[in-house]
Enzyme design. Sequence first.
Site, PDB file in Angstrom:
ATOM      1  N   CYS A 111      40.231  33.781  49.388  1.00  0.00           N
ATOM      2  CA  CYS A 111      40.431  34.748  48.310  1.00  0.00           C
ATOM      3  C   CYS A 111      39.633  36.022  48.573  1.00  0.00           C
ATOM      4  O   CYS A 111      40.126  37.135  48.373  1.00  0.00           O
ATOM      5  CB  CYS A 111      40.039  34.135  46.968  1.00  0.00           C
ATOM      6  SG  CYS A 111      40.332  35.205  45.543  1.00  0.00           S
ATOM      7  N   CYS A 210      39.899  27.341  41.062  1.00  0.00           N
ATOM      8  CA  CYS A 210      40.427  27.959  39.849  1.00  0.00           C
ATOM      9  C   CYS A 210      41.879  27.586  39.579  1.00  0.00           C
ATOM     10  O   CYS A 210      42.295  27.494  38.423  1.00  0.00           O
ATOM     11  CB  CYS A 210      40.275  29.479  39.919  1.00  0.00           C
ATOM     12  SG  CYS A 210      41.336  30.303  41.140  1.00  0.00           S
TER      13      CYS A 210
END
Length: 377
Positions: A111, A210
């Site tokens: 990410c 997440c």
Amino acid sequence: MTETPRAGRPLKVLAAMSGGVDSAVAAARAAEAGHDVTGVHLALSANPQSFRTGARGCCTVEDSRDARRAADVIGIPFYVWDLAERFRQDVVEDFIAEYEAGRTPNPCLRCNEKIKFAALLDRALALGFDAVCTGHYASVVTTPDGTRELHRSADLAKDQSYVLGVLDQRQLAHAMFPLGDTGATKPEIRAEAERRGLAVAAKPDSHDICFIADGDTQGFLAGHLGTAEGDIVDEDGATVGTHSGAYGFTIGQRRGLRIGRPAPDGKPRYVLDISPVDNTVTVGPAEALDVLALTAIRPRWCGAAPTGPGAYTAQLRAHGGEVPVTAEPTGDGLRVRFTEPVRGVAPGQAVVLYDGPRVVGSATIATTERAAAAGRR
């Protein structure tokens, strides 16, 4: 010394605000330093309710609201940018594909590489911003010749340089980490947030992945890859159990093996190898996990690439310690040899090299050389 891009004048800064306390304090510090700060929250899911709930500080609807409220308190403009499709392609699909191939990826590292310091940074620069500010605990140091270096945080207990080891020189030139060189502990950051009137001061940290709402990685993978029964075998190839998908295991795993009978010596067994080709998981004793060396691919250098062999320390997981190594670039890869055998090294993980506090670079582990295999030769 730690500097920001084009130090000496106020900068136009885009502060990535996750909705957690760290990014909120980082944005507040950047604004207090006199920079022209704009807050942005990244919408990373087309359906935010499918992401983690419970105000954990990353990707939910309430995280977006928390980020907006923090920006209001700081007194900076705030926007929400939709990067859900890019996140799905570069992080979620990569995560699934890596596990399907028998590797163990780090989605936070991906990410940072693909979203926060590629997609986000590229858009920020196109809009005229000088830097992207985040709440990571790390430092960017400028050398006398103008080279930017990534260093560990002054607070080693919170250091996040491992997941930033994918940043290259261009990205570091536009990165700002206001929390990295202050030496402030997490309780001190929370106290600062409270003094600033930020409601996220007591918000729990984010630890889980997440995009896996319930924390059940194996269930998430099964939902995307289906179930596929296979054998769990010992080092001699004898079947000692079955599984519903080899992708649900990682090298070094001990729990959840569901092996019907104990090892002959009564000692615990660990996952030694994962073979997606024949859907087989091999287990064995802890000492069989000892790794002497590894090869890694896709190196990313935080500065100039090493030109030959050198002595470094290496970190092999986000919350792991450093171990002494010798490392040498090999064309488009990296060869690393450990001074002492290490365990729990899995293909797909990142190996990050350090020279003291400085991050030299990162690469993805491709293969490992086991001590047991070397002893049989």
